[in-house]
Design an enzyme around this catalytic site. Structure first.
Site, short mmCIF file in Angstrom:
data_model
loop_
_atom_site.label_atom_id
_atom_site.label_comp_id
_atom_site.label_asym_id
_atom_site.label_seq_id
_atom_site.Cartn_x
_atom_site.Cartn_y
_atom_site.Cartn_z
N LEU A 1 0.71 -1.30 0.03
CA LEU A 1 0.10 -0.09 -0.18
C LEU A 1 0.72 1.19 0.04
O LEU A 1 0.44 2.38 0.01
CB LEU A 1 -0.90 0.00 1.08
CG LEU A 1 -2.30 -0.82 1.08
CD1 LEU A 1 -3.06 -0.45 2.37
CD2 LEU A 1 -3.01 -0.17 0.14
N SER A 2 2.21 1.07 -0.01
CA SER A 2 3.14 2.16 0.15
C SER A 2 2.82 3.26 -0.97
O SER A 2 2.80 4.46 -0.82
CB SER A 2 4.52 1.63 0.16
OG SER A 2 4.72 1.16 1.24
N LYS B 1 15.64 -6.38 3.01
CA LYS B 1 15.95 -5.43 4.25
C LYS B 1 17.74 -5.60 4.81
O LYS B 1 17.93 -4.62 5.06
CB LYS B 1 15.02 -5.52 5.37
CG LYS B 1 13.60 -4.99 4.96
CD LYS B 1 12.71 -4.94 6.10
CE LYS B 1 11.19 -4.58 5.50
NZ LYS B 1 10.44 -4.24 6.70
N ASP C 1 11.25 1.04 10.76
CA ASP C 1 10.42 0.22 11.01
C ASP C 1 10.26 0.13 12.84
O ASP C 1 9.40 -0.15 13.39
CB ASP C 1 10.69 -1.35 10.80
CG ASP C 1 10.60 -1.54 9.51
OD1 ASP C 1 9.44 -1.01 8.78
OD2 ASP C 1 11.32 -2.30 8.69
N VAL D 1 11.38 -8.10 9.40
CA VAL D 1 10.77 -7.05 10.22
C VAL D 1 11.08 -7.32 11.91
O VAL D 1 11.19 -6.62 12.54
CB VAL D 1 9.20 -6.65 10.16
CG1 VAL D 1 8.48 -7.71 10.69
CG2 VAL D 1 9.00 -5.46 10.48
N ARG E 1 9.21 -21.29 12.04
CA ARG E 1 9.11 -22.76 11.51
C ARG E 1 10.42 -23.16 11.28
O ARG E 1 10.83 -24.37 11.69
CB ARG E 1 8.19 -22.35 10.17
CG ARG E 1 8.26 -23.72 9.43
CD ARG E 1 7.41 -23.53 8.37
NE ARG E 1 8.03 -22.37 7.27
CZ ARG E 1 7.53 -22.21 5.89
NH1 ARG E 1 6.39 -22.58 5.68
NH2 ARG E 1 7.93 -21.24 5.44
N THR E 2 11.41 -22.50 10.56
CA THR E 2 12.77 -22.81 10.44
C THR E 2 13.59 -22.22 11.45
O THR E 2 14.10 -21.03 11.65
CB THR E 2 13.11 -22.18 9.13
OG1 THR E 2 12.18 -22.28 8.21
CG2 THR E 2 14.72 -22.48 8.81
N VAL F 1 1.42 -8.20 12.41
CA VAL F 1 2.18 -7.04 11.21
C VAL F 1 1.26 -6.73 10.20
O VAL F 1 1.41 -5.94 9.42
CB VAL F 1 3.57 -7.44 11.29
CG1 VAL F 1 4.29 -6.68 10.06
CG2 VAL F 1 4.37 -7.58 12.60
N GLY G 1 -1.56 -4.69 11.79
CA GLY G 1 -0.31 -3.78 11.44
C GLY G 1 -0.50 -2.36 10.81
O GLY G 1 0.53 -1.81 10.45
P1 ATR Z 1 11.96 -13.29 4.82
O1 ATR Z 1 11.98 -14.51 5.51
O2 ATR Z 1 12.36 -13.37 3.36
O3 ATR Z 1 12.48 -12.09 5.35
P2 ATR Z 1 9.33 -12.31 5.31
O4 ATR Z 1 8.33 -12.52 4.87
O5 ATR Z 1 9.87 -11.31 6.55
O6 ATR Z 1 10.54 -12.92 4.47
O7 ATR Z 1 9.15 -13.95 6.48
C1 ATR Z 1 8.41 -14.73 6.50
C2 ATR Z 1 8.27 -15.43 7.83
O8 ATR Z 1 7.06 -15.85 7.71
C3 ATR Z 1 9.27 -16.39 8.15
O9 ATR Z 1 9.45 -16.37 9.66
C4 ATR Z 1 8.80 -17.77 7.67
O10 ATR Z 1 8.83 -18.83 8.29
P3 ATR Z 1 10.37 -19.55 7.74
O11 ATR Z 1 11.57 -18.81 8.10
O12 ATR Z 1 10.10 -20.90 8.14
O13 ATR Z 1 10.46 -19.50 6.18
C5 ATR Z 1 7.13 -17.50 8.19
N1 ATR Z 1 6.34 -18.22 7.26
C6 ATR Z 1 5.81 -18.02 6.11
N2 ATR Z 1 5.06 -18.80 5.47
C7 ATR Z 1 4.82 -19.76 6.80
C8 ATR Z 1 3.80 -20.75 6.94
N3 ATR Z 1 3.10 -21.50 6.35
N4 ATR Z 1 4.14 -21.76 8.15
C9 ATR Z 1 4.91 -21.02 9.13
N5 ATR Z 1 5.70 -19.89 8.89
C10 ATR Z 1 5.53 -19.39 7.79
#
Ligand code: ATR
Length: 264
Positions: A15-16, A65, A101, A129, A150-151, A209, A232
């Site tokens: 929306l920026s 970022k 931010d 963020v 998740r990761t 957010v 957010g």
């Molecule tokens: P980036 O990780 O590239 O900076 P982001 O949009 O800021 O992008 O972050 C996405 C976040 O949403 C991450 O924490 C991601 O988890 P992973 O690090 O495991 O990828 C999380 N995310 C996105 N889809 C998800 C899902 N279906 N279940 C759990 N976590 C999810």
């Protein structure tokens, strides 16, 4: 005419441009603000364009970022403290990286008069963020910050930077006062949390957010009597207000008319 862009991937939902062009018009500035979906290998060229005066400012959104840092000549204090940039400007020929931010998040909390001090806060996600949110929470004296992603490796990377945060396995819950969704779950309509919020109890603050739709999937997941919720939008507006001020030296107005316009 001055030219501004938000860059990211994906960028469609941003929306920026709508927001900045609204403020540009209100303040009768000879400027335009657009959006561009880019790949990582295009960042260098865009930064060169900025330095050469072909562009006047950039907003950076996920996932760049951090990637943008090597191209920048000077980092503001907040960008340095978080390893994260969301706004670029040029000052005396130098490319300056800012992080608005942190202020965006902090102002959104202050507006609600929610007292962060001595609170236990869970953050879901470890993306672009999150360093800014952790920094702002620490500044506001949160007593305990717990990160769940998740990761898990990405949460552990952040723990290397902010040593005193705790890590929780993805899918688990523990006692908390406030829980923040900083994942992208909910950007797409059919994505849902695989976390059971039904037993979290009362007086919990759910903060998402994500700001679109107004009642996000996180809102639906945590919506029980006695709990409060914030999406957010305020954070988005305040970070943009700071960026606008960096570029135009004007603090643009945030009011109901603007919120109505953005929702239209
Ligand atoms: P980036 O990780 O590239 O900076 P982001 O949009 O800021 O992008 O972050 C996405 C976040 O949403 C991450 O924490 C991601 O988890 P992973 O690090 O495991 O990828 C999380 N995310 C996105 N889809 C998800 C899902 N279906 N279940 C759990 N976590 C999810």
């Amino acid at each position: 005419m001055k030219k501004f862009l938000v860059i990211g991937n994906p960028i469609d939902h941003s929306l920026s441009p709508k927001l900045h062009n609204y403020w540009i018009k209100k303040n009768k500035l000879n400027s335009i603000y657009g959006k561009l979906e880019i790949n990582e290998n295009e960042i260098g060229e865009l930064c060169d364009n900025l330095k050469q005066g072909k562009l006047d400012g950039l907003n950076i959104t996920v996932p760049f970022k951090r990637t943008v840092i090597p191209y920048v000549d000077v980092l503001s204090g907040d960008a340095l403290r978080t390893n994260s940039i969301n706004t670029l400007s040029v000052n005396n020929g130098n490319l300056v990286g800012h992080n608005t931010d942190i202020d965006g998040f902090e102002l959104s909390i202050k507006k609600l008069k929610y007292d962060i001090s001595n609170k236990t806060i869970i953050i879901l996600g470890a993306g672009g963020v999150v360093p800014s949110i952790i920094y702002a929470l620490k500044k506001m004296k949160a007593s305990n910050i717990i990160l769940s992603n998740r990761t898990k490796e990405k949460a552990e990377e952040l723990k290397n930077f902010y040593k005193d945060i705790d890590i929780l396995n993805w899918g688990d819950l523990t006692e908390f006062d406030m829980i923040i969704n900083a994942t992208s779950i909910g950007l797409k309509e059919n994505e849902n949390f695989k976390i059971d919020f039904s037993k979290v109890g009362k007086n919990k603050f759910f903060y998402d957010v994500i700001y679109k739709p107004y009642e996000t999937n996180f809102f639906k997941a945590g919506n029980q009597e006695g709990n409060t919720f914030e999406n957010g939008l305020s954070m988005f507006l305040y970070q943009a207000q700071k960026a606008f001020n960096i570029w135009h030296n004007i603090e643009p107005i945030i009011d109901h008319e603007l919120v109505k316009f953005l929702n239209s």
